[in-house]
Motif scaffolding. Structure first.
Motif, PDB file in Angstrom:
ATOM      1  N   TYR A  51     -86.792 121.578 -17.538  1.00 49.79           N
ATOM      2  CA  TYR A  51     -88.002 120.964 -17.449  1.00 49.79           C
ATOM      3  C   TYR A  51     -88.943 121.833 -17.947  1.00 49.79           C
ATOM      4  CZ  TYR A  51     -85.132 118.113 -14.188  1.00 49.79           C
ATOM      5  OH  TYR A  51     -84.341 117.241 -13.494  1.00 49.79           O
ATOM      6  N   ARG A  52     -89.078 123.287 -17.622  1.00 59.16           N
ATOM      7  CA  ARG A  52     -89.699 124.100 -18.229  1.00 59.16           C
ATOM      8  C   ARG A  52     -89.994 124.286 -19.774  1.00 59.16           C
ATOM      9  NH1 ARG A  52     -91.516 128.809 -14.145  1.00 59.16           N
ATOM     10  NH2 ARG A  52     -91.179 127.665 -12.241  1.00 59.16           N
ATOM     11  N   LEU A  53     -88.797 124.060 -20.298  1.00 67.56           N
ATOM     12  CA  LEU A  53     -88.799 123.992 -21.911  1.00 67.56           C
ATOM     13  C   LEU A  53     -89.209 122.661 -22.286  1.00 67.56           C
ATOM     14  CD1 LEU A  53     -87.936 125.045 -24.707  1.00 67.56           C
ATOM     15  CD2 LEU A  53     -85.759 124.067 -24.124  1.00 67.56           C
ATOM     16  N   ALA A  54     -89.128 121.678 -21.613  1.00 74.72           N
ATOM     17  CA  ALA A  54     -89.794 120.222 -21.902  1.00 74.72           C
ATOM     18  C   ALA A  54     -91.410 120.516 -21.777  1.00 74.72           C
ATOM     19  CB  ALA A  54     -89.565 119.037 -21.000  1.00 74.72           C
ATOM     20  N   CYS A  55     -91.974 121.323 -20.698  1.00 75.36           N
ATOM     21  CA  CYS A  55     -93.222 121.380 -20.442  1.00 75.36           C
ATOM     22  C   CYS A  55     -93.751 122.246 -21.920  1.00 75.36           C
ATOM     23  CB  CYS A  55     -93.518 122.129 -19.195  1.00 75.36           C
ATOM     24  SG  CYS A  55     -92.982 121.252 -17.823  1.00 75.36           S
ATOM     25  N   ALA A  56     -93.120 123.360 -22.127  1.00 80.14           N
ATOM     26  CA  ALA A  56     -93.676 124.122 -23.343  1.00 80.14           C
ATOM     27  C   ALA A  56     -93.491 123.272 -24.511  1.00 80.14           C
ATOM     28  CB  ALA A  56     -92.621 125.362 -23.477  1.00 80.14           C
ATOM     29  N   LEU A  57     -92.763 122.361 -24.836  1.00 72.02           N
ATOM     30  CA  LEU A  57     -92.807 121.711 -25.952  1.00 72.02           C
ATOM     31  C   LEU A  57     -93.949 120.673 -25.935  1.00 72.02           C
ATOM     32  CD1 LEU A  57     -88.970 120.792 -26.621  1.00 72.02           C
ATOM     33  CD2 LEU A  57     -90.245 122.122 -27.822  1.00 72.02           C
ATOM     34  N   ILE A  58     -94.182 120.045 -24.814  1.00 72.06           N
ATOM     35  CA  ILE A  58     -95.361 119.010 -24.766  1.00 72.06           C
ATOM     36  C   ILE A  58     -96.815 119.876 -24.910  1.00 72.06           C
ATOM     37  CG2 ILE A  58     -96.467 117.433 -23.268  1.00 72.06           C
ATOM     38  CD1 ILE A  58     -93.808 116.787 -22.142  1.00 72.06           C
ATOM     39  N   ALA A  59     -96.547 121.295 -24.271  1.00 74.32           N
ATOM     40  CA  ALA A  59     -97.808 122.054 -24.560  1.00 74.32           C
ATOM     41  C   ALA A  59     -98.126 122.358 -26.071  1.00 74.32           C
ATOM     42  CB  ALA A  59     -97.904 123.132 -23.820  1.00 74.32           C
ATOM     43  N   LEU A  60     -96.890 122.470 -26.775  1.00 75.03           N
ATOM     44  CA  LEU A  60     -97.020 122.950 -28.371  1.00 75.03           C
ATOM     45  C   LEU A  60     -97.575 121.284 -28.990  1.00 75.03           C
ATOM     46  CD1 LEU A  60     -93.988 124.579 -29.306  1.00 75.03           C
ATOM     47  CD2 LEU A  60     -96.242 125.358 -29.501  1.00 75.03           C
ATOM     48  N   SER A  61     -97.040 120.138 -28.378  1.00 74.11           N
ATOM     49  CA  SER A  61     -97.814 119.086 -29.065  1.00 74.11           C
ATOM     50  C   SER A  61     -99.222 119.039 -28.910  1.00 74.11           C
ATOM     51  CB  SER A  61     -97.288 117.942 -28.298  1.00 74.11           C
ATOM     52  OG  SER A  61     -95.694 117.840 -28.438  1.00 74.11           O
ATOM     53  N   VAL A  62     -99.852 119.422 -27.664  1.00 71.56           N
ATOM     54  CA  VAL A  62    -101.255 119.536 -27.606  1.00 71.56           C
ATOM     55  C   VAL A  62    -101.947 120.429 -28.448  1.00 71.56           C
ATOM     56  CG1 VAL A  62    -103.246 120.173 -26.050  1.00 71.56           C
ATOM     57  CG2 VAL A  62    -101.051 118.981 -25.009  1.00 71.56           C
ATOM     58  N   VAL A  63    -101.322 121.636 -28.883  1.00 76.21           N
ATOM     59  CA  VAL A  63    -101.743 122.587 -29.949  1.00 76.21           C
ATOM     60  C   VAL A  63    -101.636 121.732 -31.293  1.00 76.21           C
ATOM     61  CG1 VAL A  63    -101.381 124.798 -31.108  1.00 76.21           C
ATOM     62  CG2 VAL A  63    -100.964 124.356 -28.480  1.00 76.21           C
ATOM     63  N   PHE A  64    -100.680 121.097 -31.601  1.00 78.53           N
ATOM     64  CA  PHE A  64    -100.722 120.561 -32.914  1.00 78.53           C
ATOM     65  C   PHE A  64    -101.697 119.414 -32.988  1.00 78.53           C
ATOM     66  CE2 PHE A  64     -96.349 122.513 -33.183  1.00 78.53           C
ATOM     67  CZ  PHE A  64     -96.475 123.118 -34.312  1.00 78.53           C
ATOM     68  N   ASP A  65    -101.865 118.639 -31.794  1.00 77.54           N
ATOM     69  CA  ASP A  65    -102.644 117.375 -31.691  1.00 77.54           C
ATOM     70  C   ASP A  65    -104.072 117.862 -31.947  1.00 77.54           C
ATOM     71  OD1 ASP A  65    -103.453 114.827 -31.380  1.00 77.54           O
ATOM     72  OD2 ASP A  65    -104.358 115.338 -29.531  1.00 77.54           O
ATOM     73  N   ILE A  66    -104.468 119.043 -31.531  1.00 77.54           N
ATOM     74  CA  ILE A  66    -106.080 119.530 -31.891  1.00 77.54           C
ATOM     75  C   ILE A  66    -106.071 120.076 -33.168  1.00 77.54           C
ATOM     76  CG2 ILE A  66    -107.509 121.305 -31.124  1.00 77.54           C
ATOM     77  CD1 ILE A  66    -106.662 121.058 -28.314  1.00 77.54           C
ATOM     78  N   ALA A  67    -105.006 120.661 -33.720  1.00 77.37           N
ATOM     79  CA  ALA A  67    -104.820 121.235 -35.179  1.00 77.37           C
ATOM     80  C   ALA A  67    -104.850 120.207 -36.050  1.00 77.37           C
ATOM     81  CB  ALA A  67    -103.767 122.177 -35.353  1.00 77.37           C
TER      82      ALA A  67
END
Length: 265
Positions: A51-67
């Protein structure tokens, strides 16, 4: 001969310029593709119980979405294709991924409560899809770009991530019912008419002295390095309740000395 040589040189230069324009136009889509890839991988690892790895991957998605939006504006490659592609990626990363992450956690016991998880998680996906469709079809050039109508899907996903990251290991049995609120409340806010401050205006202030932003970023980074769970919850839930809190805090801002306002502006 000189005329033919000049024509050849101009043809080569035009081809190079055309190649550069095509490369610039595809650059934002690469960030969008990375956004979708992280969301897809998050779904896969969530069903393996990571679950925590999944959270980290979705957080990366947020970064790429802003970028991807920032890069598109930087290279002048904003296009209808990019808008639609970004929405499809967001539906994967901030629609399907958070809902399936919560369901994988909620249904861990495989009991009679699973049906509630199905309904709540589907509602999240439906609200995310409606929110993205509404955003794409109601773009108003005269609207205030500093605000979104409804909670942005990355912000809603942030609430889920912070909650799962902080409380996933503590929930057993019927305690898991609490996760349904984490899905239902942000989900409904996505399709509400509540105004939320735009990420773009927060990270790209027009002021030439964005000292307040710099201080905020430093504090958040220090918090993530020292107490990541608390910092994630504070940031995510502060944004969630910001439309309720800001009308209360705005009058208090008049008590701040003008000199301090000038320094932080």
């Amino acid at each position: 001969m000189p005329g033919r040589r000049t024509t050849t040189v101009e043809f080569v230069r035009g081809s190079v310029r055309g190649g550069r324009r095509r490369a610039r136009s595809w650059l934002p889509s690469l960030f969008t593709l990375a956004n979708m890839m992280c969301g897809f991988f998050a779904i896969l690892v969530a069903f393996r119980g990571e679950y925590r790895l999944a959270c980290a991957l979705i957080a990366l998605s947020v970064v790429f979405d802003i970028a991807d939006g920032a890069v598109a504006r930087l290279v002048g490659a904003v296009s209808p294709f990019g808008l639609q592609f970004d929405s499809l990626a967001d539906l994967v990363s901030f629609g399907l991924a958070p809902s399936l992450l919560v369901f994988a956690l909620f249904s861990d016991g495989r009991d009679s409560l699973d049906a509630l998880g199905w309904i709540a998680c589907f509602l999240w996906v439906a609200c995310a899809a409606i929110r993205l469709a509404r955003f794409n079809t109601t773009i108003d050039p005269t609207a205030d770009k500093r605000y979104f109508t409804g909670l942005p899907s990355p912000g809603a996903a942030g609430v889920v991530l912070a909650s799962v990251f902080a409380f996933a290991d503590l929930m057993q049995g019927r305690d898991r019912l609490w996760m349904l609120l984490v899905v239902l409340v942000p989900g409904l806010l996505m399709v509400s008419n509540v105004r939320y401050r735009s990420f773009r205006s927060l990270v790209s202030p027009k002021s030439g002295k964005p000292y307040g932003l710099v201080v905020t970023v430093v504090v958040v980074l220090v918090g993530l390095a020292t107490v990541p769970t608390v910092t994630c919850c504070v940031v995510a839930y502060s944004y969630l309740v910001s439309p309720l809190v800001m009308p209360v805090l705005t009058p208090l801002g008049r008590l701040v000395p003008d000199r301090l306002k000038e320094v932080l502006s």
